[in-house]
Design an enzyme around this catalytic site. Structure first.
Site, PDB file in Angstrom:
ATOM      1  N   TRP A 280     124.439  95.656 -12.744  1.00 55.87           N
ATOM      2  CA  TRP A 280     125.273  96.856 -12.762  1.00 55.87           C
ATOM      3  C   TRP A 280     126.553  96.650 -11.957  1.00 55.87           C
ATOM      4  O   TRP A 280     127.204  97.622 -11.581  1.00 55.87           O
ATOM      5  CB  TRP A 280     124.489  98.039 -12.191  1.00 55.87           C
ATOM      6  CG  TRP A 280     123.417  98.541 -13.105  1.00 55.87           C
ATOM      7  CD1 TRP A 280     123.512  99.560 -14.007  1.00 55.87           C
ATOM      8  CD2 TRP A 280     122.081  98.063 -13.226  1.00 55.87           C
ATOM      9  NE1 TRP A 280     122.331  99.733 -14.689  1.00 55.87           N
ATOM     10  CE2 TRP A 280     121.422  98.832 -14.227  1.00 55.87           C
ATOM     11  CE3 TRP A 280     121.356  97.061 -12.597  1.00 55.87           C
ATOM     12  CZ2 TRP A 280     120.101  98.629 -14.596  1.00 55.87           C
ATOM     13  CZ3 TRP A 280     120.042  96.856 -12.969  1.00 55.87           C
ATOM     14  CH2 TRP A 280     119.420  97.633 -13.958  1.00 55.87           C
ATOM     15  N   CYS A 315     120.027  99.980 -18.764  1.00 55.57           N
ATOM     16  CA  CYS A 315     118.862 100.782 -19.158  1.00 55.57           C
ATOM     17  C   CYS A 315     118.638 100.837 -20.661  1.00 55.57           C
ATOM     18  O   CYS A 315     117.506 100.760 -21.127  1.00 55.57           O
ATOM     19  CB  CYS A 315     118.962 102.182 -18.569  1.00 55.57           C
ATOM     20  SG  CYS A 315     120.205 103.249 -19.309  1.00 55.57           S
ATOM     21  N   HIS A 374     120.234 108.182 -18.507  1.00 56.98           N
ATOM     22  CA  HIS A 374     119.281 107.092 -18.314  1.00 56.98           C
ATOM     23  C   HIS A 374     118.369 107.037 -19.530  1.00 56.98           C
ATOM     24  O   HIS A 374     117.924 108.072 -20.031  1.00 56.98           O
ATOM     25  CB  HIS A 374     118.475 107.294 -17.037  1.00 56.98           C
ATOM     26  CG  HIS A 374     117.448 106.228 -16.793  1.00 56.98           C
ATOM     27  ND1 HIS A 374     117.750 104.881 -16.888  1.00 56.98           N
ATOM     28  CD2 HIS A 374     116.118 106.287 -16.487  1.00 56.98           C
ATOM     29  CE1 HIS A 374     116.668 104.172 -16.643  1.00 56.98           C
ATOM     30  NE2 HIS A 374     115.661 105.002 -16.406  1.00 56.98           N
ATOM     31  N   ASP A 397     109.025 103.216 -18.524  1.00 50.77           N
ATOM     32  CA  ASP A 397     110.409 102.871 -18.168  1.00 50.77           C
ATOM     33  C   ASP A 397     110.439 101.461 -17.600  1.00 50.77           C
ATOM     34  O   ASP A 397     109.815 101.177 -16.583  1.00 50.77           O
ATOM     35  CB  ASP A 397     110.933 103.870 -17.138  1.00 50.77           C
ATOM     36  CG  ASP A 397     112.431 103.746 -16.902  1.00 50.77           C
ATOM     37  OD1 ASP A 397     113.035 102.758 -17.378  1.00 50.77           O
ATOM     38  OD2 ASP A 397     113.002 104.638 -16.245  1.00 50.77           O
ATOM     39  N   ASN A 437     113.626 117.047 -13.254  1.00 55.92           N
ATOM     40  CA  ASN A 437     113.417 118.405 -12.744  1.00 55.92           C
ATOM     41  C   ASN A 437     113.726 118.547 -11.262  1.00 55.92           C
ATOM     42  O   ASN A 437     113.221 119.456 -10.611  1.00 55.92           O
ATOM     43  CB  ASN A 437     111.968 118.843 -13.008  1.00 55.92           C
ATOM     44  CG  ASN A 437     111.865 120.323 -13.281  1.00 55.92           C
ATOM     45  OD1 ASN A 437     112.863 121.025 -13.380  1.00 55.92           O
ATOM     46  ND2 ASN A 437     110.644 120.811 -13.394  1.00 55.92           N
ATOM     47  N   ASP A 439     116.029 119.396  -7.898  1.00 52.98           N
ATOM     48  CA  ASP A 439     117.131 120.268  -7.500  1.00 52.98           C
ATOM     49  C   ASP A 439     118.216 119.411  -6.870  1.00 52.98           C
ATOM     50  O   ASP A 439     117.929 118.460  -6.136  1.00 52.98           O
ATOM     51  CB  ASP A 439     116.657 121.310  -6.482  1.00 52.98           C
ATOM     52  CG  ASP A 439     115.696 122.319  -7.085  1.00 52.98           C
ATOM     53  OD1 ASP A 439     115.744 122.496  -8.323  1.00 52.98           O
ATOM     54  OD2 ASP A 439     114.907 122.909  -6.338  1.00 52.98           O
ATOM     55  N   GLU A 486     114.600 127.304 -17.383  1.00 52.09           N
ATOM     56  CA  GLU A 486     114.849 127.753 -16.024  1.00 52.09           C
ATOM     57  C   GLU A 486     114.622 129.257 -15.912  1.00 52.09           C
ATOM     58  O   GLU A 486     115.096 130.044 -16.721  1.00 52.09           O
ATOM     59  CB  GLU A 486     116.292 127.406 -15.626  1.00 52.09           C
ATOM     60  CG  GLU A 486     116.535 127.418 -14.130  1.00 52.09           C
ATOM     61  CD  GLU A 486     115.881 126.244 -13.419  1.00 52.09           C
ATOM     62  OE1 GLU A 486     115.350 126.453 -12.323  1.00 52.09           O
ATOM     63  OE2 GLU A 486     115.906 125.128 -13.975  1.00 52.09           O
ATOM     64  N   GLU A 491     107.900 127.849 -15.736  1.00 54.95           N
ATOM     65  CA  GLU A 491     108.663 126.902 -14.924  1.00 54.95           C
ATOM     66  C   GLU A 491     108.316 127.070 -13.447  1.00 54.95           C
ATOM     67  O   GLU A 491     108.145 126.094 -12.710  1.00 54.95           O
ATOM     68  CB  GLU A 491     110.162 127.120 -15.162  1.00 54.95           C
ATOM     69  CG  GLU A 491     111.057 126.093 -14.486  1.00 54.95           C
ATOM     70  CD  GLU A 491     111.811 126.665 -13.298  1.00 54.95           C
ATOM     71  OE1 GLU A 491     112.461 125.895 -12.580  1.00 54.95           O
ATOM     72  OE2 GLU A 491     111.726 127.891 -13.075  1.00 54.95           O
ATOM     73  N   TYR A 561     127.533 103.951 -14.428  1.00 54.93           N
ATOM     74  CA  TYR A 561     126.876 105.070 -15.101  1.00 54.93           C
ATOM     75  C   TYR A 561     125.613 105.509 -14.370  1.00 54.93           C
ATOM     76  O   TYR A 561     125.055 106.575 -14.640  1.00 54.93           O
ATOM     77  CB  TYR A 561     126.568 104.729 -16.559  1.00 54.93           C
ATOM     78  CG  TYR A 561     125.316 103.909 -16.768  1.00 54.93           C
ATOM     79  CD1 TYR A 561     124.114 104.506 -17.116  1.00 54.93           C
ATOM     80  CD2 TYR A 561     125.331 102.527 -16.617  1.00 54.93           C
ATOM     81  CE1 TYR A 561     122.963 103.760 -17.308  1.00 54.93           C
ATOM     82  CE2 TYR A 561     124.192 101.772 -16.809  1.00 54.93           C
ATOM     83  CZ  TYR A 561     123.015 102.397 -17.154  1.00 54.93           C
ATOM     84  OH  TYR A 561     121.884 101.655 -17.327  1.00 54.93           O
TER      85      TYR A 561
END
Length: 730
Positions: A280, A315, A374, A397, A437, A439, A486, A491, A561
């Site tokens: 990268w 990725c 990603h 992944d 997910n 914050d 949301e 949720e 990125y």
């Protein structure tokens, strides 16, 4: 049967590890019990003279097993489903007096207990879940058999033998590579753990060799096609080689959970000399830039032939190659793109952005990063290791981000577990939960080194999650597969579940909502073309009766990125007045000369804007990314689009920059239309056009694509493609 030389380990007798599909021990052609009387010859008994596997692409075995597109002369079948063979003997077979069975063997030191040696009895009826061979036709000296493998047998290349009983022992056929049989996972078999009950989904996620990968930004989605090439010559062996290199025990190769976890580690070369070296840093002098690849075939074949990692990938390259691996072995899979994907370094399930008291980002404390996008994979399988309901799509992944059980890998993690906050379920579910997910938490670092939460953005991470639509090149929004909307009750429950398992920490956010009700800030980045000027517009809205003033700061950065900053190209401080019940716009001009000299290959720019409200001391903070529009390659063809007919492919590119491009490399690929080819050009002056023509002769009918990439030191991620409909030969 022979088990080879035993080795003693710590006072017990054991066999060495059986972890190579390629290595083998031959079974003895004769296993005589006692002494054979003088004059008795093996030829006096029933002997096999030939074996027919019906392995041509048009034969029923490959057609019925959906393996007729593999460029491989061996028999390829899927487990749990009958296939047909014919055994010729030296005389007519007498079922009353003649006894024989089939034997399938894989690797060295075969053992029946580990399913690496499989004796297949002749039966009158198949038993569910078990190997068996049923005689369906006797004709002269030939016997036609229907053979059923176990739906959970090892996946790989088996050696086949026919063993015949005599009064004096067993006579077995000699090792014959022509009878080698590949056995794959079977999404068409209800008893297989990768069973998928929708035919259109099977056609897309197993049989489609062309894919679409999404990149760019969530509000500026860009696409590129990828040649998975799972049926190409040598790819099946290359995929089996990956598991050999990982020294994966053969006994575990029938379990898609174990196979996917091993593949997740082996696709990257971070700690195990796997397939692709990730890079990268925008320096690719010793290999191919990630953006130059158009498919997986060259990568996998080079890795198998050289035995050394291929340079370089990012990725979407890791995801493309892993998708080839899965589909080649028969595991349904797809590539996923998550926009604004969080990389949680400290496993607290939040992205911590630390701000100085003047509102600027503290780069020393800020270690978490948010990727513009990603890519990872989803693989379809049941999860008998988890409670009922958590099978189906699993995140796998292979991009090396964090260490998992001693290796750089991730998954398989149940998508259902991620959505419902069950982060206690293996494997790596907390990390995936954070990716979609988290914050985004802005914390002000006070002079006494304490931290104060200034703002929380609960909607920035996992903004949009896409995959390719079934049967087309468009996108399918699967965000709701990973997270509830949301504000919904579901949720809240998912977040509470994650909190219950100790993965998410509560925040002290007292006072944030009251402050936001008075004054708010947002900004927009104008769509811009590479090499052109553009502007950033910041908007302040005052919903109160009070007058406010603010000291604002804009920082423009060249970023990878992955969200990691390379350098700052723009910083500007300005003062703002906001009248009651009104809004104020501030425009900041971005000149091309400010960013062009430092630009990275994906032309990603990141803007951070903060404002300190002078009357309250509170800080507003927002960040956004943009991807500059990069010129494309133009592809054209002339001639008849017919299998076996010559076509001329033309690639054109015009230099849009005000500088000369040097050392230009163009890669052209067309699965089923032409073999991959590269061509270099020394230089291209500003506003000049280069033209390259190649003659090709398609060999696969149907919907096909031509794909081309251009790379040079000043310009990367230049891409172009052309759809073709190739007709069958009249």
């Amino acid at each position: 049967m022979s088990e080879g030389t035993r080795t003693t380990f710590s006072g017990r007798s054991a066999l060495p590890p059986n972890n190579s599909n390629k290595e083998e021990d031959e079974l003895p052609t004769m296993e005589i019990e006692g002494l054979m009387p003088r004059g008795v010859k093996p030829q006096d008994f029933l002997n096999v003279t030939d074996i027919h596997l019906f392995k041509e692409n048009w034969d029923t075995n490959k057609v019925d097993h959906h393996t007729d597109r593999y460029y491989n002369e061996k028999l390829i079948v899927r487990r749990g489903q009958p296939f047909y063979i014919q055994v010729d003997f030296n005389r007519p077979y007498d079922p009353q007096n003649d006894f024989f069975r089939l034997e399938y063997v894989i690797g060295r030191y075969p053992q029946e207990s580990k399913r690496t040696y499989v004796p297949v009895p002749i039966v009158s009826e198949f038993q569910s879940g078990k190997w068996g061979a049923k005689i369906i036709l006797k004709e002269d000296r030939s016997v036609r058999l229907s053979v059923q493998s176990s739906p959970n047998c090892i996946v790989g290349k088996f050696r086949m033998y026919v063993a015949i009983w005599t009064p004096y022992g067993i006579i077995r056929t000699s090792r014959n590579p022509a009878t080698d049989t590949y056995i794959l996972f079977n999404p068409w078999c209800e008893e297989d753990t990768v069973y998928l009950d929708n035919e259109k989904e099977r056609e897309e996620y197993v049989l489609n060799d062309l894919g679409t990968i999404f990149h760019g930004n969530f509000d500026d989605i860009k696409t590129r096609s990828w040649n998975y090439g799972q049926f190409e010559d040598g790819i099946l062996d290359a995929c089996l080689y990956l598991m050999d290199r990982a020294q994966m025990d053969l006994s575990g190769r029938g379990n898609p959970v174990k196979v996917s976890r091993v593949a997740s580690a082996m696709i990257n070369a971070k700690d195990d000399q796997g397939v692709i070296v990730g890079s990268w840093d925008n320096i690719y002098a010793y290999g191919v830039p990630p953006s130059a690849w158009t498919g997986s075939v060259d990568i996998l074949l080079e890795y198998q032939s050289s035995g050394t990692p291929v340079q370089y990938g990012q990725c979407w390259v890791f995801a493309g190659v892993l998708n080839t691996f899965f589909r080649c072995l028969g595991i349904p899979s797809r590539v996923i793109t998550n926009y604004f994907s969080a990389h949680d370094n400290n496993a607290n399930l939040q992205m911590d952005i630390f701000l100085d008291e003047d509102g600027k980002i503290n780069s020393k404390l800020t270690k978490d990063s948010v990727w513009n996008y990603h890519c990872w994979n989803e693989a379809w399988m049941s999860r008998p290791d988890l409670p009922v309901g958590f099978g189906g799509w699993q995140v796998v992944d292979s991009t090396p981000q964090e260490n998992s059980d001693g290796m750089y890998r991730c998954g398989p993690a149940s998508v259902q577990a991620v959505k419902h906050g069950h982060v206690c379920f293996q494997f790596d579910t907390p990390f995936v939960f954070a990716e979609v997910n988290s914050d985004l938490v802005y914390l002000k670092v006070k002079k006494d080194a304490t931290h104060l939460v200034e703002a929380v953005d609960k909607t920035h991470i996992g903004k949009l999650i896409l995959t390719k639509e079934i049967g087309g090149d468009g996108n399918q929004d699967i965000t709701e597969n990973y997270k509830f909307q949301e504000g919904k009750e579901e949720e809240r429950l998912a977040l509470e579940t994650a909190l219950m398992y100790g993965a998410k920490k509560p925040l002290d956010t007292e006072g944030i909502h009251e402050f936001k009700a008075d004054i708010d800030m947002d900004f927009e980045v104008e769509k811009a073309i590479l090499g052109k000027d553009f502007k950033v517009t910041i908007t302040f809205r005052n919903s109160s009766s009070r007058h406010y003033t603010a000291t604002a700061y804009l920082s423009g950065n060249i970023v990878f990125y992955t969200g990691v900053t390379k350098s700052e190209f723009k910083n500007q401080t300005f003062n703002v007045k906001v009248e009651p019940y009104s809004f104020t716009n501030v425009e900041v001009q971005i000149k091309a000369g400010e960013y062009m000299g430092q630009l990275l290959e994906q032309a990603s720019l990141h803007f951070f804007v903060s404002a300190r409200i002078n009357e309250t001391g509170k800080v507003l903070a927002l960040q956004k990314s943009t991807v500059l529009h990069i010129p494309t390659l133009n592809l054209k063809v002339r001639g008849h689009k017919v299998v076996g007919s010559d076509m001329v492919v033309t690639v054109e590119f015009t230099n849009p920059l005000a500088e000369t491009l040097y050392n230009i490399s163009i890669h052209l690929d067309g699965p089923g239309v032409m073999k991959p080819i590269r061509k270099k050009f020394r230089e291209l002056a500003p506003n000049s056009t280069l033209t390259w023509e190649e003659v090709c002769r398609p060999w696969v009918p149907g919907s096909r694509k031509l794909m081309a990439t251009l790379n040079c030191d000043a310009l990367r991620h230049v891409y172009g493609e052309l759809k073709l409909e190739i007709q069958r030969r009249p």
